[in-house]
Write a protein that holds these residues in place. Structure first.
Motif, PDB file in Angstrom:
ATOM      1  N   VAL A 275       0.841  -1.197   0.000  1.00 16.75           N
ATOM      2  CA  VAL A 275       0.000   0.000   0.000  1.00 16.75           C
ATOM      3  C   VAL A 275       0.877   1.248   0.000  1.00 16.75           C
ATOM      4  O   VAL A 275       1.828   1.363   0.783  1.00 16.75           O
ATOM      5  CB  VAL A 275      -0.947   0.014   1.212  1.00 16.75           C
ATOM      6  N   VAL A 276       0.548   2.199  -0.886  1.00 20.08           N
ATOM      7  CA  VAL A 276       1.279   3.457  -0.994  1.00 20.08           C
ATOM      8  C   VAL A 276       0.281   4.594  -0.783  1.00 20.08           C
ATOM      9  O   VAL A 276      -0.767   4.650  -1.429  1.00 20.08           O
ATOM     10  CB  VAL A 276       1.947   3.605  -2.369  1.00 20.08           C
ATOM     11  N   SER A 277       0.584   5.513   0.135  1.00 24.76           N
ATOM     12  CA  SER A 277      -0.351   6.605   0.424  1.00 24.76           C
ATOM     13  C   SER A 277       0.409   7.879   0.743  1.00 24.76           C
ATOM     14  O   SER A 277       1.582   7.852   1.097  1.00 24.76           O
ATOM     15  CB  SER A 277      -1.256   6.238   1.606  1.00 24.76           C
ATOM     16  N   GLY A 278      -0.270   9.015   0.579  1.00 22.82           N
ATOM     17  CA  GLY A 278       0.367  10.295   0.877  1.00 22.82           C
ATOM     18  C   GLY A 278      -0.405  11.446   0.291  1.00 22.82           C
ATOM     19  O   GLY A 278      -1.608  11.357   0.032  1.00 22.82           O
ATOM     20  N   ASN A 279       0.293  12.560   0.073  1.00 22.13           N
ATOM     21  CA  ASN A 279      -0.365  13.764  -0.421  1.00 22.13           C
ATOM     22  C   ASN A 279       0.654  14.655  -1.120  1.00 22.13           C
ATOM     23  O   ASN A 279       1.860  14.412  -1.066  1.00 22.13           O
ATOM     24  CB  ASN A 279      -1.046  14.522   0.731  1.00 22.13           C
ATOM     25  N   ALA A 280       0.136  15.690  -1.781  1.00 21.51           N
ATOM     26  CA  ALA A 280       0.997  16.642  -2.479  1.00 21.51           C
ATOM     27  C   ALA A 280       0.352  18.019  -2.440  1.00 21.51           C
ATOM     28  O   ALA A 280      -0.870  18.151  -2.286  1.00 21.51           O
ATOM     29  CB  ALA A 280       1.236  16.216  -3.926  1.00 21.51           C
ATOM     30  N   THR A 281       1.186  19.039  -2.587  1.00 18.67           N
ATOM     31  CA  THR A 281       0.721  20.422  -2.640  1.00 18.67           C
ATOM     32  C   THR A 281       1.455  21.150  -3.756  1.00 18.67           C
ATOM     33  O   THR A 281       2.676  21.018  -3.887  1.00 18.67           O
ATOM     34  CB  THR A 281       0.978  21.161  -1.316  1.00 18.67           C
ATOM     35  N   GLN A 282       0.706  21.896  -4.540  1.00 15.52           N
ATOM     36  CA  GLN A 282       1.306  22.763  -5.542  1.00 15.52           C
ATOM     37  C   GLN A 282       0.835  24.190  -5.303  1.00 15.52           C
ATOM     38  O   GLN A 282      -0.363  24.454  -5.180  1.00 15.52           O
ATOM     39  CB  GLN A 282       0.916  22.343  -6.956  1.00 15.52           C
ATOM     40  N   THR A 283       1.783  25.096  -5.233  1.00 13.50           N
ATOM     41  CA  THR A 283       1.467  26.512  -5.065  1.00 13.50           C
ATOM     42  C   THR A 283       2.013  27.287  -6.250  1.00 13.50           C
ATOM     43  O   THR A 283       3.209  27.228  -6.537  1.00 13.50           O
ATOM     44  CB  THR A 283       2.073  27.074  -3.771  1.00 13.50           C
ATOM     45  N   ARG A 284       1.132  27.989  -6.949  1.00  6.83           N
ATOM     46  CA  ARG A 284       1.548  28.816  -8.089  1.00  6.83           C
ATOM     47  C   ARG A 284       1.296  30.277  -7.737  1.00  6.83           C
ATOM     48  O   ARG A 284       0.175  30.673  -7.408  1.00  6.83           O
ATOM     49  CB  ARG A 284       0.794  28.434  -9.353  1.00  6.83           C
ATOM     50  N   THR A 285       2.338  31.091  -7.813  1.00  6.52           N
ATOM     51  CA  THR A 285       2.255  32.515  -7.516  1.00  6.52           C
ATOM     52  C   THR A 285       2.424  33.298  -8.807  1.00  6.52           C
ATOM     53  O   THR A 285       3.396  33.087  -9.539  1.00  6.52           O
ATOM     54  CB  THR A 285       3.342  32.914  -6.502  1.00  6.52           C
ATOM     55  N   PHE A 286       1.468  34.184  -9.093  1.00  9.04           N
ATOM     56  CA  PHE A 286       1.420  34.907 -10.356  1.00  9.04           C
ATOM     57  C   PHE A 286       1.819  36.372 -10.145  1.00  9.04           C
ATOM     58  O   PHE A 286       1.365  37.020  -9.190  1.00  9.04           O
ATOM     59  CB  PHE A 286       0.007  34.862 -10.945  1.00  9.04           C
ATOM     60  N   SER A 287       2.645  36.890 -11.045  1.00  7.61           N
ATOM     61  CA  SER A 287       3.015  38.310 -10.979  1.00  7.61           C
ATOM     62  C   SER A 287       2.037  39.186 -11.746  1.00  7.61           C
ATOM     63  O   SER A 287       2.065  40.407 -11.643  1.00  7.61           O
ATOM     64  CB  SER A 287       4.433  38.508 -11.525  1.00  7.61           C
ATOM     65  N   SER A 288       1.158  38.565 -12.549  1.00 11.61           N
ATOM     66  CA  SER A 288       0.135  39.310 -13.281  1.00 11.61           C
ATOM     67  C   SER A 288      -1.021  38.370 -13.573  1.00 11.61           C
ATOM     68  O   SER A 288      -0.901  37.155 -13.424  1.00 11.61           O
ATOM     69  CB  SER A 288       0.694  39.878 -14.595  1.00 11.61           C
ATOM     70  N   GLY A 289      -2.146  38.944 -13.971  1.00 13.78           N
ATOM     71  CA  GLY A 289      -3.286  38.110 -14.316  1.00 13.78           C
ATOM     72  C   GLY A 289      -4.395  38.191 -13.282  1.00 13.78           C
ATOM     73  O   GLY A 289      -4.368  39.010 -12.355  1.00 13.78           O
ATOM     74  N   GLU A 290      -5.355  37.286 -13.421  1.00 14.49           N
ATOM     75  CA  GLU A 290      -6.559  37.329 -12.592  1.00 14.49           C
ATOM     76  C   GLU A 290      -6.288  36.973 -11.142  1.00 14.49           C
ATOM     77  O   GLU A 290      -6.879  37.543 -10.225  1.00 14.49           O
ATOM     78  CB  GLU A 290      -7.606  36.366 -13.169  1.00 14.49           C
ATOM     79  N   PHE A 291      -5.365  36.020 -10.898  1.00 16.01           N
ATOM     80  CA  PHE A 291      -5.111  35.545  -9.547  1.00 16.01           C
ATOM     81  C   PHE A 291      -3.687  35.899  -9.119  1.00 16.01           C
ATOM     82  O   PHE A 291      -2.777  35.985  -9.940  1.00 16.01           O
ATOM     83  CB  PHE A 291      -5.278  34.026  -9.470  1.00 16.01           C
ATOM     84  N   SER A 292      -3.508  36.056  -7.814  1.00 13.90           N
ATOM     85  CA  SER A 292      -2.166  36.248  -7.285  1.00 13.90           C
ATOM     86  C   SER A 292      -1.549  34.929  -6.837  1.00 13.90           C
ATOM     87  O   SER A 292      -0.337  34.736  -6.909  1.00 13.90           O
ATOM     88  CB  SER A 292      -2.189  37.234  -6.110  1.00 13.90           C
TER      89      SER A 292
END
Length: 307
Positions: A275-292
């Motif tokens: 059995v293999v289990s876990g998690n991941a996180t991705q954070t994207r930071t934008f210098s322009s556009g709709e989201f920061s």
């Protein structure tokens, strides 16, 4: 396995069975990765990994029987046309037509198993750039593999007497393809001695500037090499960056100009059950556009060493 791409994010829930195309560094799609192949670059559609003295590794010994059969059984080599029937342990070649406008071409084959069993299906092409594979039955159940290339893999259970339709489709250029329908084995996937085929479910959700912007549930796979310290899928490979017992982490930071991306993944493995289990996180930071900033959290469930 860098991560989930969130360009023009729409609320989406995808249910995919099997191994589907997941994320590539160059393409902004909504997914997560795990790519790979042998260190000699010969494993099916997988990417050459390479090794490094700094790569963290794990000396793990699995319980007997978790690896699955090593050798490919004897297979019949056949040419097929649209709507032909095929049988287990056959490798067939056909030709997919190109898609037209927004309409995909479809090449269909049928398979009716004589006994309940698990089957491995591998689709590949050196001519058509992006073939997809779907297997469905007359009860409208289906499993799909939709990678960003033409290397598609499904490992699935089938029922005796039920007819399954195997559909090879493309929106892009067509060309000759090869489809292998066989009993599960490691050789058909081109696994090296220290690579393992691991199926799992991913549940991901994305918040952009703290607002919900996307979610998905996906059945897919990894190729993991604990001995050489990497985890991969058909699009990308990550080395282990740290280990703790049978657990490992992989981290990556990318500067994409107007976007900075940080990706981290942690998985633990039970050597007795596989059995293999876990998690991941991705954070994207934008210098322009709709989201920061957009943050995607992924939970891995039902991970299991299969081959």
């Amino acid at each position: 396995m860098p991560g989930i791409r969130v360009p023009d994010i729409k609320i989406t829930i995808q249910r995919l069975r099997g191994f589907s195309a997941i994320l590539t560094l160059a393409v902004a799609t909504f997914t997560l990765v795990a790519c790979g192949g042998g260190s000699d670059g010969s494993s099916g559609g997988f990417i050459d990994v390479g090794t490094s003295e700094e790569t963290a590794t794990i000396d793990i010994t699995f319980a007997p029987g978790l690896r699955g059969p090593e050798a490919e059984p004897s297979v019949s080599e056949l040419s097929v046309t649209d709507n032909d029937a095929i049988v287990i342990n056959s490798r067939v070649t056909g030709t997919a037509l190109p898609g037209v406008a927004d309409t995909a071409s479809e090449f269909e084959l049928t398979y009716t198993p004589l006994v309940d069993r698990e089957v491995l299906i591998v689709l590949s092409s050196t001519e058509a750039p992006n073939l997809d594979l779907e297997v469905s039955d007359n009860s409208l159940n289906s499993e799909q593999s939709e990678n960003s290339n033409s290397y598609e893999v499904l490992l699935m259970d089938v029922d005796a007497g039920r007819t399954y339709t195997l559909t090879v489709s493309t929106l892009a250029e067509g060309g000759q393809f090869t489809l292998l329908l066989t009993e599960p084995n490691r050789a058909s996937l081109g696994l090296t001695d220290t690579e393992y085929f691991v199926t799992h479910e991913r549940r991901g959700s994305t918040l952009c500037d703290s607002s919900p912007e996307g979610a998905y549930v996906q059945q897919t796979y990894w190729i993991i090499n604990w001995a050489e310290g990497y985890i991969s899928d058909p699009d990308e490979t990550l080395n282990f960056t740290s280990v703790d017992g049978n657990a490992f982490s992989s981290e990556q930071t990318l500067d994409l100009g107007s976007v900075t991306e940080n990706f981290s993944l942690t998985l633990d493995t039970n050597s007795t059950t596989g059995v293999v289990s876990g998690n991941a996180t991705q954070t994207r930071t934008f210098s322009s556009g709709e989201f920061s900033q957009c943050v995607t959290e992924i939970d891995f469930r039902e991970g299991q060493v299969k081959l």
